[in-house]
Design an enzyme around this catalytic site. Structure first.
Site, PDB file in Angstrom:
ATOM      1  N   SER A   1     -18.376  -9.066  -4.141  1.00 31.42           N
ATOM      2  CA  SER A   1     -17.864  -9.687  -5.365  1.00 31.42           C
ATOM      3  C   SER A   1     -16.608 -10.512  -5.082  1.00 31.42           C
ATOM      4  O   SER A   1     -16.416 -11.589  -5.660  1.00 31.42           O
ATOM      5  CB  SER A   1     -17.563  -8.615  -6.420  1.00 31.42           C
ATOM      6  N   GLU A   2     -15.751 -10.023  -4.173  1.00 31.99           N
ATOM      7  CA  GLU A   2     -14.534 -10.761  -3.833  1.00 31.99           C
ATOM      8  C   GLU A   2     -14.878 -12.024  -3.041  1.00 31.99           C
ATOM      9  O   GLU A   2     -14.286 -13.091  -3.259  1.00 31.99           O
ATOM     10  CB  GLU A   2     -13.596  -9.861  -3.031  1.00 31.99           C
ATOM     11  N   TYR A   3     -15.841 -11.911  -2.142  1.00 30.79           N
ATOM     12  CA  TYR A   3     -16.308 -13.071  -1.381  1.00 30.79           C
ATOM     13  C   TYR A   3     -16.902 -14.110  -2.334  1.00 30.79           C
ATOM     14  O   TYR A   3     -16.601 -15.308  -2.249  1.00 30.79           O
ATOM     15  CB  TYR A   3     -17.352 -12.602  -0.362  1.00 30.79           C
TER      16      TYR A   3
ATOM     17  N   LEU B   1     -10.521  12.092  19.391  1.00 34.36           N
ATOM     18  CA  LEU B   1      -9.749  12.894  20.336  1.00 34.36           C
ATOM     19  C   LEU B   1      -8.309  12.980  19.866  1.00 34.36           C
ATOM     20  O   LEU B   1      -7.781  12.028  19.289  1.00 34.36           O
ATOM     21  CB  LEU B   1      -9.775  12.265  21.737  1.00 34.36           C
TER      22      LEU B   1
ATOM     23  N   LYS C   1      -9.955   6.242  29.710  1.00 34.82           N
ATOM     24  CA  LYS C   1     -10.426   6.148  28.319  1.00 34.82           C
ATOM     25  C   LYS C   1     -10.757   4.684  28.033  1.00 34.82           C
ATOM     26  O   LYS C   1      -9.867   3.873  27.792  1.00 34.82           O
ATOM     27  CB  LYS C   1      -9.368   6.657  27.349  1.00 34.82           C
TER      28      LYS C   1
ATOM     29  N   GLU D   1     -19.305   4.829  25.374  1.00 33.62           N
ATOM     30  CA  GLU D   1     -18.721   3.624  24.793  1.00 33.62           C
ATOM     31  C   GLU D   1     -19.558   2.398  25.155  1.00 33.62           C
ATOM     32  O   GLU D   1     -19.887   2.183  26.324  1.00 33.62           O
ATOM     33  CB  GLU D   1     -17.293   3.416  25.311  1.00 33.62           C
TER      34      GLU D   1
ATOM     35  N   LYS E   1      -2.511   8.576  26.103  1.00 29.33           N
ATOM     36  CA  LYS E   1      -2.504   7.134  25.873  1.00 29.33           C
ATOM     37  C   LYS E   1      -1.422   6.441  26.703  1.00 29.33           C
ATOM     38  O   LYS E   1      -0.360   7.001  26.968  1.00 29.33           O
ATOM     39  CB  LYS E   1      -2.281   6.841  24.376  1.00 29.33           C
TER      40      LYS E   1
ATOM     41  N   CYS F   1      12.881   2.995  -8.653  1.00 27.33           N
ATOM     42  CA  CYS F   1      11.546   2.484  -8.336  1.00 27.33           C
ATOM     43  C   CYS F   1      11.504   0.977  -8.589  1.00 27.33           C
ATOM     44  O   CYS F   1      11.890   0.519  -9.672  1.00 27.33           O
ATOM     45  CB  CYS F   1      10.495   3.189  -9.190  1.00 27.33           C
TER      46      CYS F   1
ATOM     47  N   CYS G   1       9.480   8.066  -6.513  1.00 26.00           N
ATOM     48  CA  CYS G   1       9.658   7.627  -7.894  1.00 26.00           C
ATOM     49  C   CYS G   1       9.374   8.802  -8.812  1.00 26.00           C
ATOM     50  O   CYS G   1       8.368   9.496  -8.660  1.00 26.00           O
ATOM     51  CB  CYS G   1       8.701   6.468  -8.186  1.00 26.00           C
TER      52      CYS G   1
END
Length: 731
Positions: free
Chosen positions: A60-62, A109, A144, A202, A342, A434, A452
């Site tokens: 719908s947005e497209y 993981l 990884k 992968e 990592k 706020c 807030c």
């Protein structure tokens, strides 16, 4: 360019927001800017959709963007661009890749970023298995790879299905595309494979193949891919396997899912078996038996990272013994027996343009850094998290400062350093009101967040709650994005979740809105109607109760199975809290701890502490919340959540372990019971259904005999576990 990029800032450097102006109200100069923005934005979304099968916005947005482009062209026909979306033949298709439920969850993981994280991982293993400090913990170590996770199902050695990870529970069926990847065998080699085995790994694109692909894209005047990972993901998720076949994808196995049997008893052995089946396994896979060897491997791979022909973002450690893996088990999101270590995040310098405050659904004020766009790790970043006021004070950042930005874990952009702290600029003050409703913002004791206090009078909180309600892990209503909710809320078309399900009554009003038409509205109404039946855990999560995330919601649903059971427990707990009055000699802190202990014992759900329980009871004690839920229940039907474990005779039973267990630890026994659907209590009462007595059992065993509760020994318990809870004992 990444879907998260602020395209408007690039295409309109003066940042004129023209999107709210009707086509007839645009000046000629504004029309030029808007048509350029729309052409490039629609082209960007087309690229994500067609080349990557990764739609960034609802249909719908497209459609609204395409319609706006067409209407502007009607007012300014001489400004129609050569690359106008209106000149493209055909329309956006509605087809999507089929969704498939994983038979065994495809989990993520847990990540570690420091050497200490690896030490902590090994420490948890040693404590769980009662190992001495100098006792070896053998782990496999391997790079990884940064690709798209995929599960290949082989039945009698023949490839029958390939599914992406998706959310770990449901993935996309990419079987036709996987069949055209050269290094994925259609039939396994040899004949010692299990009847059924899911081989997981992968799908990736080598750096050399990626360079060749982008060279072809350049020759054909097509948009370039940002990085090999995105190229691989988009290529695998194509609707046309012929496109996938031209993209030189590869597959590297690193594990398995469902299997009727396992021909090896170690991780390393299983990977060698999988390699013998004809699948690629990392040639860097190795074993390590202490932290020194693990960190040496990590440093070696990091040093060689740039020379590898594929992208990696870390090293994975896994316990080698499969029986240890099974005993150590899984958390809700990841296996406990594995850790992804990592690599340090990539960094870049840029300018902090502004600090904006966003208001979340629970009222948290979150500072967001607006940045001069900069490329970090192959992705253009224009915003970064600043977490909270303490972080801003620690960094000492102010608009105008030069800052160092990194993608933490190669994912979330964050500012890690102020490069111009000595430049004379005004200090940026965190607001104590706020920015949306002007209510006072308060910081609760023990918390870092400012909130807030406006509650449901704060439009931002109400909108965020509605956005949360329709989000992917809640009701997942396709085509109802944040921009639509904000617009509908502003025009009072929706104010509560139940209003969403009554939008069909306002169909004509929706059709008359700019950017909407009969097709878009009917598609939205249809998408809403498809969600009138919702699983219990999603319903509970969708309510947006503070501290009740998706995992807690699922634990509650698993425990109570139906809404009626759950609501009855909430009402009973609320009554219990009411009658637990403080004594005259009891401090407020001691009283609260006593109440928490009673309520935790009452609910008896793993990992659910007093904070979560108080939040649940407070939510339903609020009349407005109860009214909103009651109103919603007039529009939707909650489907009971019966887990596969619910068929176990132990499901819902209360078990007490006492004495010293010889073959397993108390934690393992508890996890076994919970996996069979039972609850584990620490004391014997009339509600107890079964007592498992180890050696030297004491008062709990005596009390069980007094109450005539069924009692078994440890060996009998192991037989029950092996038979998935089936046993002749009367419980």
């Amino acid at each position: 360019m990444n879907a998260d990029i602020d395209l408007f800032s690039y295409l309109n450097p003066e940042k004129q927001d023209l999107s709210a102006l009707a086509p007839k109200d645009l000046s000629r100069e504004q029309a030029v800017i808007e048509l350029e923005r729309l052409a490039k934005l629609i082209s960007h979304y087309d690229h994500l959709y067609h080349d990557k099968d990764n739609p960034a916005v609802p249909d719908s947005e497209y459609d609204a963007l395409v319609l706006r482009n067409r209407r502007i062209e009607q007012f300014f026909p001489d400004l129609i661009r050569p690359d106008s979306p209106s000149k493209k033949v055909g329309s956006r298709p509605n087809s999507r890749l089929p969704k498939i439920a994983h038979r065994a969850a495809m989990l993520s993981l847990d990540n570690g970023f420091l050497d200490q994280d690896v030490e902590d991982f090994l420490g948890r293993v040693r404590r769980f298995f009662n190992l001495k400090e100098n006792q070896a913990v053998i782990c496999t170590v391997e790079p990884k790879i940064d690709g798209l996770s995929c599960s290949l199902r082989y039945e009698k050695g023949i490839l029958t299905q390939a599914v992406t990870r998706g959310d770990g529970v449901i993935g996309e069926d990419v079987t036709p595309n996987v069949r055209v990847i050269d290094d994925i065998p259609k039939t396994l080699k040899g004949d010692n494979w299990p009847e059924i085995i899911e081989i997981r790994g992968e799908v990736y694109m080598a750096k050399s193949d990626f360079a060749a692909l982008n060279a072809r894209q350049t020759e054909e005047n097509k948009k370039l891919f940002a990085n090999p990972r995105n190229a691989a993901a988009g290529s695998l998720r194509q609707l046309d396997p012929n496109i996938t076949a031209r993209r030189s994808l590869r597959f590297l196995a690193h594990g398995w899912g469902e299997a009727t049997s396992l021909p090896a008893d170690t991780q390393y052995g299983m990977m060698k078996v999988i390699e013998s089946y004809g699948l690629s396994v990392s040639n860097l896979l190795a074993r390590a038996d202490d932290i020194g060897q693990m960190l040496d491997f990590y440093q070696k791979i990091e040093a060689e990272r740039a020379d590898l022909d594929f992208d990696i973002d870390g090293v994975v450690y896994k316990l080698d013994q499969l029986d240890w893996q099974q005993r150590f088990g899984f958390s809700a999101r990841a296996p406990r027996f594995a850790l992804a270590h990592k690599f340090p995040a990539e960094k870049a310098q840029t300018t902090l343009l502004d600090i904006e405050i966003q208001v979340g659904r629970t009222g948290v004020l979150t500072p967001v850094a607006k940045l001069e766009p900069v490329t970090v790790g192959g992705v253009v970043v224009s915003s970064a998290t600043l977490h909270n006021s303490d972080e801003i004070e620690r960094l000492g950042v102010r608009p105008g400062d030069r800052v160092l930005v990194q993608r933490a874990g190669d994912v979330i952009p964050q500012i890690v350093e102020n490069l111009t702290p000595d430049v004379d600029r005004p200090i940026w003050r965190f607001p104590h009101r706020c920015p949306v409703c002007d209510s006072v913002a308060r910081r609760e004791e023990g918390e870092v967040a400012w909130r807030c206090t406006g509650g449901l009078i704060c439009p931002a909180q109400r909108v965020e709650r509605l956005c949360h309600f329709v989000s992917r892990t809640a009701f997942e209503i396709e085509g109802l994005g944040k921009s639509h909710i904000e617009s509908f809320f502003a025009d009072k078309l929706i104010e509560t979740p139940a209003d969403i399900f009554r939008l069909f009554q306002k169909r004509q009003l929706l059709i008359e809105r700019e950017g909407w038409g009969e097709l878009s509205v009917d598609n939205l109404i249809s998408a809403i109607d498809k969600r009138r039946k919702v699983p219990f855990d999603r319903f509970l999560f969708a309510l947006g109760i503070r501290h009740v995330g998706a995992v807690t919601a699922r634990d509650l649903a698993k425990s109570y199975q139906t809404w009626d059971n759950f609501k009855a427990a909430i009402d009973e707990a609320a009554h219990l809290r009411t009658i637990l009055q403080p004594s005259s000699e009891e401090s407020e802190e001691k009283y609260q701890k006593r109440v928490d202990k009673e309520l935790i014992s009452f609910f008896h759900i793993p990992n659910m502490g007093g904070k979560i329980i108080r939040s649940l009871l407070d939510f339903f004690a609020e009349t407005h919340n109860s009214d909103v839920v009651s109103d919603l229940l007039q529009e939707v039907q909650i489907e009971p959540l019966y887990f596969e474990l619910a068929s176990s005779p132990l499901s819902g039973k209360i078990i007490v372990f006492t004495g010293s267990l010889q073959k397993i630890t108390r934690d393992e026994a508890k996890r076994q019971a919970e996996n069979l659907g039972a609850k584990v209590a620490s004391s014997v009462s009339k509600k107890t259904n079964l007592v498992v007595a180890g050696e030297a059992a004491g008062s709990k065993l005596s009390k069980a005999k007094e109450l005539d509760i069924s009692i078994i020994d440890e060996d009998r318990w192991h037989r029950i576990v092996e038979n998935d809870g089936q046993d002749s004992i009367k419980i």
